[in-house]
Design an enzyme around this catalytic site. Structure first.
Site, PDB file in Angstrom:
ATOM      1  N   ASP A 149      72.088  29.603  41.594  1.00  0.00           N
ATOM      2  CA  ASP A 149      71.707  30.303  40.361  1.00  0.00           C
ATOM      3  C   ASP A 149      73.179  30.384  39.800  1.00  0.00           C
ATOM      4  O   ASP A 149      74.125  29.657  40.391  1.00  0.00           O
ATOM      5  CB  ASP A 149      70.996  31.418  40.407  1.00  0.00           C
ATOM      6  CG  ASP A 149      70.743  31.981  39.047  1.00  0.00           C
ATOM      7  OD1 ASP A 149      69.497  31.520  38.658  1.00  0.00           O
ATOM      8  OD2 ASP A 149      71.406  32.669  38.277  1.00  0.00           O
ATOM      9  N   LYS A 188      64.488  36.591  44.369  1.00  0.00           N
ATOM     10  CA  LYS A 188      65.789  36.379  43.820  1.00  0.00           C
ATOM     11  C   LYS A 188      67.040  37.034  44.452  1.00  0.00           C
ATOM     12  O   LYS A 188      66.587  38.147  45.344  1.00  0.00           O
ATOM     13  CB  LYS A 188      65.768  36.920  42.416  1.00  0.00           C
ATOM     14  CG  LYS A 188      66.944  36.042  41.513  1.00  0.00           C
ATOM     15  CD  LYS A 188      66.420  34.734  41.169  1.00  0.00           C
ATOM     16  CE  LYS A 188      67.519  33.892  40.289  1.00  0.00           C
ATOM     17  NZ  LYS A 188      66.934  32.654  39.421  1.00  0.00           N
TER      18      LYS A 188
HETATM   19  N1  GLU Z   1      67.704  29.708  39.989  1.00  0.00           N
HETATM   20  C1  GLU Z   1      66.663  28.830  39.607  1.00  0.00           C
HETATM   21  C2  GLU Z   1      65.795  29.399  38.588  1.00  0.00           C
HETATM   22  O1  GLU Z   1      66.153  30.363  38.038  1.00  0.00           O
HETATM   23  C3  GLU Z   1      66.159  27.929  40.616  1.00  0.00           C
HETATM   24  C4  GLU Z   1      65.725  28.611  41.928  1.00  0.00           C
HETATM   25  C5  GLU Z   1      65.182  27.629  42.971  1.00  0.00           C
HETATM   26  O2  GLU Z   1      65.480  26.651  42.910  1.00  0.00           O
HETATM   27  O3  GLU Z   1      64.665  28.565  43.960  1.00  0.00           O
HETATM   28  O4  GLU Z   1      64.816  29.296  38.720  1.00  0.00           O
END
Ligand code: GLU
Length: 448
Positions: free
Chosen positions: A168, A128
């Protein structure tokens, strides 16, 4: 050392080594609390320090993001990428641009992502990132310059087989476009699979925009079906009004439910007629205004800057805003109003106390790492399409998403039962099932 003492020691070490990172401690505690039965059955994981390795990110990047605003002033933000675990595939997880972002927040999100991604059964590791940049009120040009500066550092750590960010909070198709453009320019490579959540037409996948919201509703639908219930005629409250919330509203309405309230950080909106999705999209995505503008535009709606969206009575709640938004008192109010099910569209929106209230009241509760896995699962589908230089139809992609969500739901239940809990203990089932997939891969790959 017995298993509980081992788990407690790992948790104490997490707190000691990561001082002040409250959200990360919370996310780690929530997973660690579920692991005793798995470690008892698999002593080899305890013996090889799998848990100790899992709570320590493989790599943590912190970098300066300097950029020039519209007034010509230099601004400096802090960028992050926590590459948490790559046992199952390239690091995968979104980027969050929000003033609250710090290392602890990124670590909590990255840690959750490991188990969420494992649960999908797809070949994606966990990571992340983001920045403490506040996009609110910024012009398109400022957003572009910020994204370009952010990518000018981050690009060296990315790659379609290495680390694949997505969106996100604060990062959607526009930002992904600017980030991709800069990556392409610096590397001189059209590497479509290096970012997901790209707009459709140049490498983006159909349904990626809708996927997290749709997936959370599918998950809730699966939970309801186990009790012979569904969305038909149900009152639903969705918190937030961003990407996840918007498409949760759309899918609830398609399934015959009625979303009567949603929110943003300024307050909440009630529309007993059911939220008008087109108007909400216009307000939030085109005009980039607050939800109060919806109430100004529609007579049946009212806006409140006091209280919370959870004061509105409902059968089903879908928290789709942000972490720790559902407090103990909100959960108590929802239970008092007869709530049947809660599915987390956001990451860790319910505090541990709220989760306890739901579980003790027998409310069906789908934790984020299971219920909101549809977004990242569709990102993995986008990576598949990019790798094959292919593009699937909306229908084909949506049916794959629905299949993944059914699989995640089933996996939570069967694992919960297999490890000694009731099938409705989705929190336990999700944690154990995710852990086992990662632990198996880590064990096979040696002490790395
Ligand atoms: N931010 C999204 C999550 O919390 C998607 C992450 C992604 O698609 O890589 O899962």
């Amino acid at each position: 050392m017995n298993v509980s003492a081992h788990i407690e020691a790992v948790y104490a070490e997490v707190c000691r080594r990561n001082p002040g990172e409250a959200e990360f401690h919370q996310a780690a505690a929530e997973v660690l609390e579920s692991l005793a039965p798995a470690l008892e059955r698999h002593p080899e994981y305890a013996d090889t320090g799998i848990v100790e390795r899992l709570v320590e990110p493989e790599r943590q990047l912190i970098f300066r993001v300097p950029w020039v605003d519209d007034q010509g002033a230099v601004q400096v933000n802090r960028g992050f990428r926590v590459e948490f675990n790559s046992a199952l595939g390239p690091y995968k997880g979104g980027l969050r641009f929000h003033p609250s972002v710090n290392l602890g927040i990124v670590k909590f999100l990255g840690f959750e992502q490991i188990f969420k991604n494992a649960l999908t059964g797809m070949a994606i590791g966990g990571g992340k990132g983001g920045a403490d940049f506040d996009p609110k009120g910024r012009s398109d040009g400022e957003i572009m310059r910020f994204c370009q500066s952010f990518m000018t550092e981050l690009y060296r750590h990315l790659g379609e087989h290495t680390d694949v960010p997505a969106g996100d909070i604060g990062v959607g198709g526009r930002e992904i476009g600017y980030l991709f453009g800069q990556y392409r320019r610096i590397t001189n490579r059209y590497e479509s699979g290096v970012l997901t959540g790209k707009p459709v037409g140049w490498g983006g996948s159909h349904v990626r925009t809708e996927a997290t919201g749709y997936g959370a509703v599918y998950f809730a639908q699966e939970m309801l079906a186990t009790r012979g219930q569904n969305f038909e005629g149900r009152r639903v409250v969705v918190s937030g009004s961003g990407n996840v919330a918007l498409y949760a509203v759309e899918k609830v309405h398609a399934l015959g439910g009625r979303v009567v309230a949603c929110s943003d950080s300024s307050g909440y909106l009630v529309d007993e007629d059911g939220i008008d999705l087109e108007l909400l999209k216009q307000v939030k995505e085109v005009r980039r205004e607050r939800v109060s503008a919806y109430a100004e535009a529609k007579r049946t709606a009212r806006f409140s800057a006091r209280g919370t969206v959870y004061d509105v009575a409902c059968d089903i709640a879908l928290p789709c805003a942000t972490q720790n938004e559902v407090r103990c008192e909100d959960a108590v109010a929802l239970v008092k109003n007869g709530i049947l099910a809660v599915a987390e569209g956001a990451n860790m929106p319910c505090t541990p106390e709220a989760v306890r209230v739901f579980r003790e009241a027998g409310v069906l509760f789908g934790p984020g790492k299971a219920a909101n896995a549809g977004g990242v699962a569709t990102s993995a589908l986008e990576m598949q399409q990019n790798a094959a230089r292919d593009s699937w139809s909306f229908e084909q992609t949506e049916s794959r998403l629905a299949e993944v969500m059914r699989g995640v739901h089933a996996e939570c239940r069967t694992t919960a039962e297999a490890y000694g809990a009731g099938p409705e203990d989705y929190v336990f089932g999700a944690n154990v099932a995710g852990f086992l997939r990662v632990a198996r891969a880590m064990t096979a790959q040696g002490v790395i």
